[in-house]
Design an enzyme around this catalytic site. Structure first.
Site, short mmCIF file in Angstrom:
data_model
loop_
_atom_site.label_atom_id
_atom_site.label_comp_id
_atom_site.label_asym_id
_atom_site.label_seq_id
_atom_site.Cartn_x
_atom_site.Cartn_y
_atom_site.Cartn_z
N LYS A 116 -7.23 -5.69 -0.58
CA LYS A 116 -7.40 -5.09 -1.06
C LYS A 116 -9.32 -5.52 -2.07
CE LYS A 116 -3.92 -1.98 -1.20
NZ LYS A 116 -2.73 -1.12 -2.28
N HIS B 72 0.57 -10.43 -0.17
CA HIS B 72 0.27 -9.52 0.73
C HIS B 72 -0.77 -8.17 1.14
CE1 HIS B 72 2.54 -6.52 -1.86
NE2 HIS B 72 2.21 -5.81 -1.10
N ASP B 73 -1.24 -7.89 -0.64
CA ASP B 73 -2.38 -6.60 -0.20
C ASP B 73 -3.98 -7.18 -0.67
OD1 ASP B 73 -1.70 -4.53 0.51
OD2 ASP B 73 -0.69 -4.01 -1.05
N HIS C 166 -7.17 -3.96 4.62
CA HIS C 166 -6.78 -4.71 4.24
C HIS C 166 -5.77 -5.71 4.98
CE1 HIS C 166 -3.27 -2.28 3.12
NE2 HIS C 166 -2.70 -3.28 2.51
N HIS D 150 2.62 -6.42 6.79
CA HIS D 150 3.45 -5.63 6.48
C HIS D 150 2.85 -4.18 6.06
CE1 HIS D 150 -0.10 -5.43 3.87
NE2 HIS D 150 0.30 -4.50 3.07
N HIS D 151 2.21 -3.50 6.94
CA HIS D 151 2.22 -2.56 7.11
C HIS D 151 2.45 -1.97 9.17
CE1 HIS D 151 1.42 -0.27 3.61
NE2 HIS D 151 -0.33 -1.48 3.98
P1 C2E Z 1 0.89 1.61 -1.93
O1 C2E Z 1 0.72 2.71 -2.35
O2 C2E Z 1 1.12 0.65 -2.45
O3 C2E Z 1 1.85 2.22 -0.75
C1 C2E Z 1 2.03 1.52 0.25
C2 C2E Z 1 3.12 2.24 1.37
O4 C2E Z 1 3.70 3.29 0.71
C3 C2E Z 1 1.82 3.63 2.37
O5 C2E Z 1 1.02 2.23 2.84
C4 C2E Z 1 3.31 4.13 2.53
O6 C2E Z 1 4.41 3.71 3.72
C5 C2E Z 1 4.07 4.09 1.72
N1 C2E Z 1 4.51 5.25 0.60
C6 C2E Z 1 2.97 5.45 -0.59
N2 C2E Z 1 3.20 6.92 -0.52
C7 C2E Z 1 3.86 7.13 0.58
C8 C2E Z 1 4.19 9.15 0.14
O7 C2E Z 1 3.52 9.96 -0.16
N3 C2E Z 1 5.17 8.90 1.51
C9 C2E Z 1 5.20 8.40 2.21
N4 C2E Z 1 5.73 8.80 3.48
N5 C2E Z 1 5.30 6.60 2.60
C10 C2E Z 1 4.32 6.64 1.25
P2 C2E Z 1 -0.39 2.96 3.30
O8 C2E Z 1 0.70 4.74 3.61
O9 C2E Z 1 -0.39 2.80 4.81
O10 C2E Z 1 -1.42 2.90 2.61
C11 C2E Z 1 -1.63 1.83 2.30
C12 C2E Z 1 -2.03 1.97 0.66
O11 C2E Z 1 -3.32 2.51 0.96
C13 C2E Z 1 -1.63 2.08 0.02
O12 C2E Z 1 -0.42 1.36 -0.87
C14 C2E Z 1 -1.70 2.83 -0.90
O13 C2E Z 1 -3.21 2.07 -1.42
C15 C2E Z 1 -3.73 3.32 -0.53
N6 C2E Z 1 -3.01 4.57 -0.03
C16 C2E Z 1 -2.51 5.25 1.07
N7 C2E Z 1 -2.83 6.29 0.90
C17 C2E Z 1 -3.22 6.89 0.07
C18 C2E Z 1 -4.11 8.15 -0.59
O14 C2E Z 1 -3.37 9.53 0.33
N8 C2E Z 1 -4.68 8.57 -1.49
C19 C2E Z 1 -5.33 6.90 -1.56
N9 C2E Z 1 -5.82 7.24 -3.45
N10 C2E Z 1 -4.61 5.59 -1.55
C20 C2E Z 1 -3.66 5.50 -1.17
C1 SIN Z 2 -0.19 -1.43 -3.04
O1 SIN Z 2 1.13 -2.58 -2.78
O2 SIN Z 2 -0.16 -1.40 -4.27
C2 SIN Z 2 -0.87 -1.42 -1.64
C3 SIN Z 2 0.39 -0.82 -0.12
C4 SIN Z 2 0.04 -1.97 0.63
O3 SIN Z 2 -1.19 -1.26 1.64
O4 SIN Z 2 0.31 -2.32 1.11
C1 SIN Z 3 -1.09 1.84 -8.67
O1 SIN Z 3 -1.59 1.01 -9.99
O2 SIN Z 3 -0.06 1.18 -8.74
C2 SIN Z 3 -1.40 2.89 -8.32
C3 SIN Z 3 -2.93 2.53 -7.42
C4 SIN Z 3 -2.68 3.18 -5.81
O3 SIN Z 3 -1.88 2.01 -5.51
O4 SIN Z 3 -3.18 3.08 -4.87
FE FE Z 4 -0.47 -2.97 1.77
FE FE Z 5 1.57 -3.09 -0.90
#
Ligand code: C2E
Ligand code: SIN
Ligand code: SIN
Ligand code: FE
Ligand code: FE
Length: 367
Positions: free
Chosen positions: A235, A231-232, A260, A286-287
């Site tokens: 990236k 799904h990712d 992504h 998935h988003h």
């Molecule tokens: P991920 O870390 O696997 O997060 C997947 C999804 O989980 C996010 O999609 C969001 O819907 C939810 N999620 C994760 N953390 C939080 C949170 O603290 N609060 C809430 N309400 N939801 C959360 P999203 O936002 O579209 O992000 C997609 C991917 O982008 C994330 O996958 C991560 O890899 C990256 N990402 C998003 N925001 C940040 C950030 O502020 N810093 C960094 N370094 N990466 C980020």
């Molecule tokens: C992840 O699955 O680690 C990233 C989340 C996302 O972009 O769906």
């Molecule tokens: C992880 O290794 O799952 C954290 C890195 C990220 O999702 O941005």
């Molecule tokens: Fe994703």
């Molecule tokens: Fe994911």
């Protein structure tokens, strides 16, 4: 030996064979085959227990599957009667296991079962190479040990079983390889360390659970499980500076990250394979949010494919429950509250109901 008794025996055996053959011919799964053939062997020789042990060369072990057992059973390859038969290719017909030095009594000790008579015959593939062992334990009727006829019947069944299992083993090998490659690709796309490899595996396992609880067929649930690690995939195209940023994204960085979804779709969509089509659908969807506030298209409700709706719940469940480079893991209570609040908003209500109903099962991966 009594002539008429022999005849009725032959008839019974033919009946048994005719009742099992169609079931065996229809069964495509390795586990199902092992159980069916063990049942057939058990009925054929009047044993209390029967199992087919297959060789796992890599681990130097033999493995089998029992009805209702969740896991495989495994034993070392060189031990006991099974080990002897696999090594020498000889059948064994033992009256009293405890009087034979080759007997490995540890499984009896573990289960308090008492093994007495034993029959083992080798399972061979079409080239005559040994691929496993057919083992029957404890003849149920007097004289309570197996006869030369039993050896003959089990050997005949073993010839048929060996050939059938050979093709199932090839299929299993291909399917395992396929699942492994998809998992590796998923891990590569995450760019990162051990933690993230677990993320991919957990998301796949939880997508499968969700699909099963929803009542999808075993086949559909399994397709979703296999496609989920990708799904990712998109990236791979996101620069490390963004992907691995330890702090919060700027709005621009977030816009880059959002691509992504379409990147993953782009990489997968040209394949004509159904499984990769499904992965493409999950990558781009998935988003998306149930209420239309997600990305990249802002789809809502059932315009979002079900596979993507499932992946969305599971992906966020995983992201919140574990630590990421930009956030700490949330407490179980906070995660639960979040999903309750997002019912009908970010996520479809029915999926959250399932998540909450089977909460302990889903959260168990994180404890
Ligand atoms: P991920 O870390 O696997 O997060 C997947 C999804 O989980 C996010 O999609 C969001 O819907 C939810 N999620 C994760 N953390 C939080 C949170 O603290 N609060 C809430 N309400 N939801 C959360 P999203 O936002 O579209 O992000 C997609 C991917 O982008 C994330 O996958 C991560 O890899 C990256 N990402 C998003 N925001 C940040 C950030 O502020 N810093 C960094 N370094 N990466 C980020
Ligand atoms: C992840 O699955 O680690 C990233 C989340 C996302 O972009 O769906
Ligand atoms: C992880 O290794 O799952 C954290 C890195 C990220 O999702 O941005
Ligand atoms: Fe994703
Ligand atoms: Fe994911």
């Amino acid at each position: 030996m009594n002539e008429s008794k022999n005849e009725s025996n032959t008839e019974e055996i033919l009946n048994l064979l005719f009742s099992y053959m169609p079931k065996i011919a229809e069964e495509r799964k390795m586990d199902g085959l092992l159980i069916l053939m063990a049942d057939l062997g058990r009925s054929l020789v009047g044993a209390d227990r029967c199992s087919l042990w297959l060789i796992d060369e890599n681990k130097g072990e033999m493995w089998t599957k029992v009805a209702h057992g969740v896991d495989e059973l495994r034993i070392p390859m060189n031990l006991g009667f099974v080990g002897h038969t696999v090594k020498t290719g000889e059948s064994l017909c033992i009256k009293d296991a405890y009087k034979d030095s080759r007997f490995d009594s540890r499984s009896d000790q573990k289960t308090t079962y008492h093994t007495q008579s034993v029959l083992t015959v080798p399972l061979k593939n079409s080239e005559g190479a040994i691929i496993g062992v057919f083992q029957a334990i404890n003849k149920k009727n007097p004289p309570y040990y197996f006869s030369p006829k039993d050896v003959e019947y089990l050997s005949l069944t073993a010839v048929y079983s060996g050939k059938t299992l050979e093709s199932a083993l090839l299929t299993k090998e291909l399917e395992d390889t396929q699942a492994e490659i998809l998992n590796i690709l998923g891990e590569v796309s995450e760019h990162r360390s051990k933690e993230t490899a677990d993320h991919v595996t957990r998301v796949a396992a939880s997508c499968y659970k969700m699909a099963c609880y929803l009542g999808l067929s075993e086949y559909e649930a399994n397709q979703i499980r296999l496609a989920a690690p990708l799904h990712d995939l998109g990236k791979v195209a996101i620069p490390d500076a963004i992907l691995q940023k330890t702090g919060k994204f700027t709005p621009d960085e977030y816009e880059v990250m959002k691509t992504h979804t379409v990147m993953g779709h782009h990489l997968l969509k040209s394949s004509s394979r159904k499984l990769l089509q499904l992965a493409a659908e999950m990558a781009i969807g998935h988003h998306e949010h149930w209420d239309g506030s997600g990305y990249p298209k802002g789809l809502s409700g059932e315009n979002i494919p079900l596979s993507s709706r499932i992946c969305a719940v599971v992906d966020v469940f995983d992201a919140l429950s574990s630590a990421r480079c930009y956030k700490e893991a949330w407490s179980e209570e906070m995660v639960k509250d979040f999903f309750i609040k997002q019912k009908d908003h970010q996520f479809q209500k029915e999926l959250i109901d399932i998540l909450l109903l089977h909460w302990d099962d889903f959260i168990s991966e994180y404890k």
